[in-house]
Scaffold this motif. Structure first.
Motif, PDB file in Angstrom:
ATOM      1  N   PRO A  66       0.983  -1.122   0.162  1.00 34.26           N
ATOM      2  CA  PRO A  66      -0.046  -0.289   0.121  1.00 34.26           C
ATOM      3  C   PRO A  66       1.118   0.998   0.495  1.00 34.26           C
ATOM      4  O   PRO A  66       2.097   1.166   0.350  1.00 34.26           O
ATOM      5  N   LEU A  67       0.564   2.702  -0.107  1.00 36.72           N
ATOM      6  CA  LEU A  67       0.616   3.245  -0.733  1.00 36.72           C
ATOM      7  C   LEU A  67       1.343   4.503   1.386  1.00 36.72           C
ATOM      8  O   LEU A  67       0.095   3.943   1.419  1.00 36.72           O
ATOM      9  N   ASP A  68       1.998   5.092   0.970  1.00 37.64           N
ATOM     10  CA  ASP A  68       1.528   6.066   2.017  1.00 37.64           C
ATOM     11  C   ASP A  68       0.365   6.478   2.609  1.00 37.64           C
ATOM     12  O   ASP A  68       0.101   6.634   3.911  1.00 37.64           O
ATOM     13  N   GLY A 102      -2.782   4.076   7.310  1.00 31.58           N
ATOM     14  CA  GLY A 102      -3.477   5.396   8.421  1.00 31.58           C
ATOM     15  C   GLY A 102      -3.702   4.288   9.031  1.00 31.58           C
ATOM     16  O   GLY A 102      -3.606   4.220  10.345  1.00 31.58           O
ATOM     17  N   PHE A 103      -4.780   2.778   8.692  1.00 35.13           N
ATOM     18  CA  PHE A 103      -4.859   2.164  10.271  1.00 35.13           C
ATOM     19  C   PHE A 103      -4.139   1.900  11.721  1.00 35.13           C
ATOM     20  O   PHE A 103      -3.920   1.831  12.280  1.00 35.13           O
ATOM     21  N   GLY A 118       2.902   8.373   9.063  1.00 38.18           N
ATOM     22  CA  GLY A 118       3.545   8.971   7.895  1.00 38.18           C
ATOM     23  C   GLY A 118       2.689  10.619   7.562  1.00 38.18           C
ATOM     24  O   GLY A 118       3.710  11.381   8.642  1.00 38.18           O
ATOM     25  N   THR A 119       3.156  11.446   6.221  1.00 39.63           N
ATOM     26  CA  THR A 119       3.004  12.491   6.010  1.00 39.63           C
ATOM     27  C   THR A 119       1.676  12.475   6.258  1.00 39.63           C
ATOM     28  O   THR A 119       1.573  14.104   6.479  1.00 39.63           O
ATOM     29  N   GLN A 120       0.582  12.021   6.619  1.00 40.40           N
ATOM     30  CA  GLN A 120      -1.390  12.713   6.717  1.00 40.40           C
ATOM     31  C   GLN A 120      -1.209  12.999   7.983  1.00 40.40           C
ATOM     32  O   GLN A 120      -0.466  11.773   9.141  1.00 40.40           O
ATOM     33  N   TRP A 176      -6.886   8.605   7.228  1.00 41.23           N
ATOM     34  CA  TRP A 176      -7.600   7.953   6.317  1.00 41.23           C
ATOM     35  C   TRP A 176      -9.215   7.314   6.802  1.00 41.23           C
ATOM     36  O   TRP A 176      -9.584   6.892   5.523  1.00 41.23           O
ATOM     37  N   MET A 177      -9.244   7.937   8.101  1.00 43.29           N
ATOM     38  CA  MET A 177     -10.748   7.555   7.962  1.00 43.29           C
ATOM     39  C   MET A 177     -11.831   8.944   7.331  1.00 43.29           C
ATOM     40  O   MET A 177     -13.325   8.821   7.453  1.00 43.29           O
TER      41      MET A 177
END
Length: 219
Positions: free
Chosen positions: A46-48, A54-55, A113-115, A120-121
């Motif tokens: 998966p991507l970052d 994210g999860f 991560g960068t986010q 992600w939710m």
């Protein structure tokens, strides 16, 4: 004697040639090699910015607080059943943190991560209709953690059970979001199993609340 009377047509056998691969099979092997090369060079993780990553990151942080809460309860209680439940929660969730962080390492992704957390939710029916939640669902506040450390006896046991039930409910919300949005089968299966296990623990802890004269936490 000899071959004088033999009228069979004796001719030289055609020269033997190396056994090659029939053309249709050779063409298939070339195509297979090209496809294999494409798959080998295609990103295999998966991507970052993915829901999977994210999860795993956010649930690792969520689990870390559960481990802290469970160890506070374990150290502060003499009641055997509560000590068993709290230790099992701490052991299980610490092991799951290891698995989640291991997947991130396997995919070449960092623990952070960068986010922003919980991004992600957003936009998947969770976190306020597309907005990133301010807090992870079910996470105890600093004040609640301080109160848990300061409490003792049955009061501490009840507070732990109430906080952990809310914590599990938040974890279930996050896990269900991962089931809906993650793309990796291992993550989806992991999240689905987490929903089942944590709901079972909620039911057990609600029974323990009733045994201590407290009201069960509503679903």
């Amino acid at each position: 004697m000899g071959n004088e009377g033999d009228d069979r047509d004796v001719t030289a056998a055609p020269p033997r040639t190396p056994r090659g691969v029939p053309l249709p099979i050779a063409a298939f092997l070339v195509i297979l090699a090209l496809v294999g090369g494409f798959l080998a060079n295609r990103p295999g993780h998966p991507l970052d910015s993915s829901a999977d990553a994210g999860f795993l990151r956010d649930m690792s942080a969520h689990h870390a607080q559960a481990v802290d809460m469970a160890m506070i309860a374990y150290d502060g209680s003499d009641e055997s059943v509560l000590k068993t439940v709290s230790y099992d929660i701490a052991r299980t969730q610490q092991a799951q943190i290891g698995r989640m962080q291991g997947w991130l390492v396997l995919w070449g992704l960092g623990a952070r991560g960068t986010q922003p957390p919980m991004a992600w939710m957003a936009g998947h029916g969770h976190g306020g209709g597309g907005e990133v939640p301010d807090r992870m669902p079910g996470l105890a506040t600093d004040e609640q953690m301080d109160a848990l450390e300061a409490a003792s006896g049955v009061e501490a046991e009840i507070l732990f059970l109430e906080l952990m039930i809310e914590h599990h409910k938040g974890g279930i919300e996050m896990a269900r979001a991962a089931v809906d949005t993650a793309s990796e089968d291992v993550v989806v299966d992991f999240a689905r199993g987490m929903v089942t296990a944590q709901q079972s623990e909620i039911d057990l802890m609600n029974d323990m609340l009733v045994e201590r004269g407290a009201e069960p936490v509503d679903d």
